[in-house]
Design a protein around this motif. Sequence first.
Motif, short mmCIF file in Angstrom:
data_model
loop_
_atom_site.label_atom_id
_atom_site.label_comp_id
_atom_site.label_asym_id
_atom_site.label_seq_id
_atom_site.Cartn_x
_atom_site.Cartn_y
_atom_site.Cartn_z
N CYS A 149 -26.21 72.86 -64.23
CA CYS A 149 -27.25 73.20 -63.25
C CYS A 149 -28.56 73.56 -63.95
CB CYS A 149 -26.80 74.37 -62.38
SG CYS A 149 -25.30 74.05 -61.43
N GLY A 150 -29.67 73.25 -63.29
CA GLY A 150 -30.97 73.71 -63.76
C GLY A 150 -31.44 73.08 -65.05
N ASN A 151 -30.91 71.90 -65.40
CA ASN A 151 -31.33 71.24 -66.63
C ASN A 151 -32.59 70.40 -66.38
OD1 ASN A 151 -28.95 71.93 -68.45
ND2 ASN A 151 -27.93 71.08 -66.64
N LYS A 152 -33.39 70.18 -67.47
CA LYS A 152 -34.66 69.48 -67.33
C LYS A 152 -34.47 67.97 -67.16
CE LYS A 152 -37.26 73.09 -67.52
NZ LYS A 152 -38.08 73.39 -68.67
N ASN A 153 -33.33 67.42 -67.54
CA ASN A 153 -32.99 66.04 -67.23
C ASN A 153 -31.83 66.05 -66.23
OD1 ASN A 153 -35.02 64.95 -68.82
ND2 ASN A 153 -33.71 64.66 -70.59
N SER A 154 -30.81 65.29 -66.50
CA SER A 154 -29.69 65.21 -65.56
C SER A 154 -28.64 66.29 -65.84
CB SER A 154 -29.02 63.83 -65.68
OG SER A 154 -29.93 62.81 -65.33
N GLY A 155 -27.83 66.55 -64.84
CA GLY A 155 -26.71 67.46 -65.05
C GLY A 155 -25.69 66.86 -65.99
N ILE A 156 -25.17 65.67 -65.65
CA ILE A 156 -24.19 64.95 -66.48
C ILE A 156 -24.63 63.49 -66.58
CG2 ILE A 156 -21.78 64.21 -66.70
CD1 ILE A 156 -20.97 66.64 -65.07
N THR A 157 -24.63 62.95 -67.82
CA THR A 157 -24.96 61.54 -68.05
C THR A 157 -23.82 60.90 -68.84
OG1 THR A 157 -27.35 61.90 -68.02
CG2 THR A 157 -26.55 59.91 -69.12
N ILE A 158 -23.36 59.73 -68.38
CA ILE A 158 -22.30 58.97 -69.07
C ILE A 158 -22.83 57.57 -69.33
CG2 ILE A 158 -19.96 58.07 -68.90
CD1 ILE A 158 -19.31 60.44 -67.09
N ARG A 159 -22.85 57.15 -70.61
CA ARG A 159 -23.38 55.85 -71.00
C ARG A 159 -22.34 55.06 -71.80
NH1 ARG A 159 -29.08 55.53 -70.90
NH2 ARG A 159 -30.12 57.53 -70.51
N VAL A 160 -22.11 53.83 -71.42
CA VAL A 160 -21.35 52.86 -72.20
C VAL A 160 -20.02 53.46 -72.68
CG1 VAL A 160 -21.55 51.01 -73.91
CG2 VAL A 160 -23.61 52.09 -73.03
N CYS A 161 -19.27 54.01 -71.78
CA CYS A 161 -17.93 54.51 -72.12
C CYS A 161 -16.93 53.40 -71.76
CB CYS A 161 -17.63 55.81 -71.38
SG CYS A 161 -18.62 57.20 -72.00
N ALA A 162 -16.31 52.81 -72.77
CA ALA A 162 -15.67 51.51 -72.63
C ALA A 162 -14.51 51.49 -71.65
CB ALA A 162 -15.21 51.02 -74.01
N ALA A 163 -13.66 52.47 -71.67
CA ALA A 163 -12.45 52.40 -70.84
C ALA A 163 -12.51 53.30 -69.63
CB ALA A 163 -11.23 52.75 -71.68
N GLY A 164 -13.68 53.83 -69.32
CA GLY A 164 -13.82 54.58 -68.10
C GLY A 164 -14.01 56.06 -68.32
N ALA A 165 -14.23 56.73 -67.22
CA ALA A 165 -14.44 58.17 -67.26
C ALA A 165 -13.85 58.77 -65.99
CB ALA A 165 -15.93 58.49 -67.36
N ASN A 166 -13.25 59.94 -66.15
CA ASN A 166 -12.79 60.71 -65.00
C ASN A 166 -13.72 61.90 -64.85
OD1 ASN A 166 -11.38 62.04 -62.99
ND2 ASN A 166 -9.89 62.90 -64.40
N VAL A 167 -14.51 61.90 -63.80
CA VAL A 167 -15.51 62.94 -63.58
C VAL A 167 -15.18 63.61 -62.25
CG1 VAL A 167 -17.97 63.45 -63.45
CG2 VAL A 167 -17.19 61.51 -64.79
N SER A 168 -14.66 64.82 -62.30
CA SER A 168 -14.20 65.44 -61.06
C SER A 168 -14.46 66.94 -61.05
CB SER A 168 -12.71 65.17 -60.84
OG SER A 168 -11.94 65.69 -61.89
N ASN A 169 -14.72 67.46 -59.85
CA ASN A 169 -14.84 68.89 -59.59
C ASN A 169 -15.93 69.57 -60.41
OD1 ASN A 169 -12.47 69.29 -57.70
ND2 ASN A 169 -11.41 68.42 -59.46
#
Length: 801
Positions: free
Chosen positions: A397-417
């Motif tokens: 929260c309250g960050n000057k860019n994004s809260g969470i950034t995911i780039r070029v993660c080959a086999a996926g990402a689980n982003v929850s809660n």
Amino acid sequence: MLTKKTFILLLAFCLTIFVLFVLFVRSLPATLTVPDDFKNIQAAINAARPRDTVLIKPGVYNETIKFKDGINLCGQSTDTNTVTIQGSFMSPVIEVNNCRFGKISNLSLRYLPGPNSNKPSSVICLTKSNIEVSDCNISNAKGYGILATSASRPAVHNCTITNSLSDGIRVYGPQTSATLTANIITDNNSHGIYVFNGASCKAGHNRCISNNGDGIQIQDVNGECQLFQNICSQNAHHGISLSKCHNGIISGNICNQNKMYGIGITGCGPNLTVTENQCISNGWDGVALWDTTGGKVFANICNKNGYRGILATECSADVNIMENKCSANAGAGILLCKTHGGVLSKNTCTDNNSIGIQVAECPNDVTVTDNSCESNNGDGLIFSGSKIVSVERNTACGNKNSGITIRVCAAGANVSNNICELNADAGLQIYDTPRAVIKNNLRSDNAAEGVYTTECSKNMLIQNNLCRANKLCGLYIDSSSQISGMDNRCNDNTHEGIGIFKSKSVSLNRNECLNNNTGLFINQSSSLTAEDNVCSQNIQQGIFAFGCTDASLMRNQCVGNLHCGIELRSSNGTAENNLCRANKSYGLYIDYSSQISGCDNKCNDNTKDGIEVFKSTSVSLSRNECLNNNRDGIYIGQSSSLTVEDNVCSRNMQWGILAFIKCTDVSLMRNQCVGNLCCGIEFRSASGTAENNICRFNHINGIAASDPNTNVILTANTCSDNYPSGIFFEKGAVGKVSGNICQNNPFSGISVRGSGTNPIIANNNLSNNGAWGLRIWGGAQPGIDPNNIFQGNTKAAAKID
């Protein structure tokens, strides 16, 4: 009286007792005092036996000493009266060889000023010895303050070691081990403590400050190294440095204001623990792990460092980084880079000048859970180039860019809660990542999107996220494919609730998009399915598809929007079973589109038209319900090749169906247009057919055709009970009217008015109307077939003026 034999036995016994007594007395530890008993220290040492004490009275002694096994060499130490031993040669001040035990204490040991040599020498040099050194002040060593080598095992505590030409304490060689506690080691020209080449040590409560190398350096250690509660600050290199160590515990140390790392670790083994250390205001990183085979970094404080709070890079096994506080660093709070994998959990990474937590180029699973990444000058958390990332229950929260950034993660990402609020960019951004799962996240009040995905593919699931009050979109999907978004709540966003741009094979189900500028905006996308979404009370459209192909909109609720319920512009596809009611303009709006099928929609109670088609071709509208709209049930403008079948367009404030201006090839079949305040159906400057429609109880004609460009064929329609006429041609409209039932209209069954208005009228039932069956006037010249039925009209079968 004793016999001679008895006397001899008694004398022998007494002599034995005396000898034993003498031997006992001689075996008791003795104290040899310098200079009272011996003029110099070495003479006293030479005379001492194991467990004897050589006590040195206060004074300055210029000599070098060879220590003896088992003795206690100590000074009478007071605050003002000390023992100082000075060496002026390139040999040690005290040399200890092959001593199994012994003690050196309460001495001030130093070299006299003199020329430096390429061959360093030590104040105390221990070889194959296991003695204790305590409460000594060691300074000005030509090499090392204390050197332990060749399987020595000394214990050094409460000593002060300063101004050595090299290390304060050096422990060297296989099987060499030292216990170092409560020493003050400052201002040495190299390291404060240096342990290497197979040696090991246990060092605690030492103060290693302002040394020209590291505070403590451990290198090439085979056994376990324990470093605890040391203060290693203001050193020219690292506070603590470990390299090529198999086991180690680094706990409770303070490593502040060092020029490089607070704690630097490279090439170490898996059983390494870095816990509860304080690493503040170092020039580089607070804690850095390079090329290790794992390790644990737990509950450290790493603040205000010149680069990162914690760095782990090029590690060949998982690294666990947990419960650390990494704030106000010039770079990232935590960086995990090119590492096998790991766990980052319960860390606090706030107010960093760059990123809170960064994970880059990790080939295996990385789990990032329960971290707090707030008020950073970059992203809260950023992941790039990694294989599998699990990101759960973090606060960003309250960050000057994004809260969470995911780039070029080959086999996926689980982003929850995760909670991502009040960030200056998006709450969550995902780039070029296949098979990601994004579930149960809170993305609110961000300056850009709640969730932004771009160039993602292969079965991404976005489910049950709350994306509200963001300054752009709640959820934005850009240049992606095979995306499923379901059960998300995307409300109160400044732009779109959900935005889709240049994407294909996107499925949106059961999402809630309320109080946005647009509920669901689909732009230049293909093969998109939007089903069972609630897109209501938005400032513009509930759903807006622009430049799309093969868009399927089904069972959506689009209610109370300030513009359209659904708008399809420059698109093709289907709109089926949608509820589009009480919108301030149109229920369903189709403009500049082709190959559109709209069926089974309920488009009622809208401020303008239930359905409007404008400048479109090849549109099919069937089985729609368009009731109680403030203008028309269905409006068709400047469009061609339309089929309108089986719709209910009744009780509208103007027309049931209106084809208006430059409409061609419009086919109206089996529609019910009942009780509209204007016509049931009207063609104006339009051409087409109307067949088997029911147009009853309309206030201005059942079916009307007007204007010179109108050419229509009206067949088998029921146009009864309308006011004034069942069918009305005027203003130059032409066509054919056959097989229609036009009864019980107050004025006439069919009315034709105006010059050039010349339809062909044949085989119609024009009976029981209030005045005439057929009324012609104003210069109209229709073709009238004699097979029309004129029965029971109140005035006459026909009247022609």
